[in-house]
Design an enzyme around this catalytic site. Structure first.
Site, PDB file in Angstrom:
ATOM      1  N   CYS A  83       0.869  -0.952  -0.126  1.00  0.00           N
ATOM      2  CA  CYS A  83       0.057   0.042   0.161  1.00  0.00           C
ATOM      3  C   CYS A  83       0.873   1.220   0.060  1.00  0.00           C
ATOM      4  O   CYS A  83       1.662   1.314  -0.689  1.00  0.00           O
ATOM      5  CB  CYS A  83      -0.909  -0.081   1.323  1.00  0.00           C
ATOM      6  SG  CYS A  83      -2.262   1.060   0.821  1.00  0.00           S
ATOM      7  N   HIS A 195      -3.692  -4.537  -0.278  1.00  0.00           N
ATOM      8  CA  HIS A 195      -3.345  -5.392   1.033  1.00  0.00           C
ATOM      9  C   HIS A 195      -3.329  -6.788   0.810  1.00  0.00           C
ATOM     10  O   HIS A 195      -4.432  -7.426   0.900  1.00  0.00           O
ATOM     11  CB  HIS A 195      -4.139  -4.888   2.171  1.00  0.00           C
ATOM     12  CG  HIS A 195      -3.904  -3.416   2.542  1.00  0.00           C
ATOM     13  ND1 HIS A 195      -3.001  -3.044   3.613  1.00  0.00           N
ATOM     14  CD2 HIS A 195      -4.435  -2.314   2.105  1.00  0.00           C
ATOM     15  CE1 HIS A 195      -2.825  -1.824   3.626  1.00  0.00           C
ATOM     16  NE2 HIS A 195      -3.914  -1.189   2.942  1.00  0.00           N
ATOM     17  N   GLU A 197      -2.529  -8.919   3.093  1.00  0.00           N
ATOM     18  CA  GLU A 197      -2.866  -9.457   4.509  1.00  0.00           C
ATOM     19  C   GLU A 197      -4.437  -9.471   4.657  1.00  0.00           C
ATOM     20  O   GLU A 197      -4.859  -9.942   5.521  1.00  0.00           O
ATOM     21  CB  GLU A 197      -1.978  -8.922   5.431  1.00  0.00           C
ATOM     22  CG  GLU A 197      -2.441  -7.584   5.819  1.00  0.00           C
ATOM     23  CD  GLU A 197      -2.092  -6.493   4.625  1.00  0.00           C
ATOM     24  OE1 GLU A 197      -2.110  -5.234   5.145  1.00  0.00           O
ATOM     25  OE2 GLU A 197      -1.417  -6.876   3.709  1.00  0.00           O
TER      26      GLU A 197
END
Length: 214
Positions: A83, A195, A197
């Site tokens: 990001c 992202h 994750e």
């Protein structure tokens, strides 16, 4: 057996616990740290980024992050930015105002505001990885989770040819009000605008691909 040693760079960039958990889930041995020796010597460095560009650069400068990242890359040691942790790798950004803020400068080009009717770009979107990608192996046609208002709109590094063609960075794009750079694989330096994750099984697979490469 312990997995590769990964340091998540701790420079005050939002809640990074989800990144730590995701990396642990795919087999890494993870530390949240800004200790120079840990950052320099780990198998892989994960650079998060939440918030605006100026604040992230201030946080990185406070822990000597730009120099530590540069030292790792000079030694061919892997780094993954996510990001705003990707955006800071470019020359700079016009966020949060029209006055440019300098970045780390590993890649040429400026980060600018998206031109879509609705900003921020928030939610799931498909990406277009190039042939030869290793980061997206097995998830080339999956969707990933984005939360951002700014991005690198173009890729400005010249493309190599001839015997240097194998060193050409692999650039993945996404479309939201126009094309922007969604990910880059450039030798030891990789980054994603989305992202991983927060991107479910596809994001975990991408992180696993990176961890296995360490």
């Amino acid at each position: 057996m312990m997995g590769p040693d990964v340091v998540v760079l701790d420079y005050g960039s939002g809640n990074v616990r989800s990144a730590v958990r995701a990396l642990e889930h795919v087999g890494a041995s993870v530390r949240l740290s800004a200790d120079p020796a840990a950052v320099r010597d780990c198998a892989g460095l994960f650079v998060p980024g939440v918030g605006n560009f100026h604040a992230c650069m201030a946080g990185l400068d406070a822990v000597d992050g730009p120099r530590l990242i540069d030292v790792r890359l000079a030694g061919g040691r892997p780094v993954l930015g996510v990001c705003v942790g990707m955006q800071v790798l470019f020359d700079g950004s016009i966020e949060p105002s029209d006055a440019p803020v300098a970045g780390i400068g590993e890649w040429p080009g400026m980060v600018s505001r998206l031109t879509a009717p609705v900003v921020p770009h928030m939610g799931w979107n498909s990406v277009a990885p190039p042939a030869g990608t290793r980061l997206f192996a097995g998830v080339e046609h999956q969707r990933f989770y984005f939360v951002h208002s700014y991005a690198a709109r173009t890729w400005d590094l010249p493309v190599a040819d001839g015997h240097m063609a194998s060193q050409t960075p692999l650039v993945t794009t996404c479309d939201y009000g126009g094309s922007f750079v969604a990910a880059v694989e450039n030798g030891p330096l990789s980054a994603t605008q989305f992202h991983p994750e927060k991107s479910g099984a596809a994001g975990l697979r991408l992180l696993a691909n990176w961890v296995r490469s360490l």
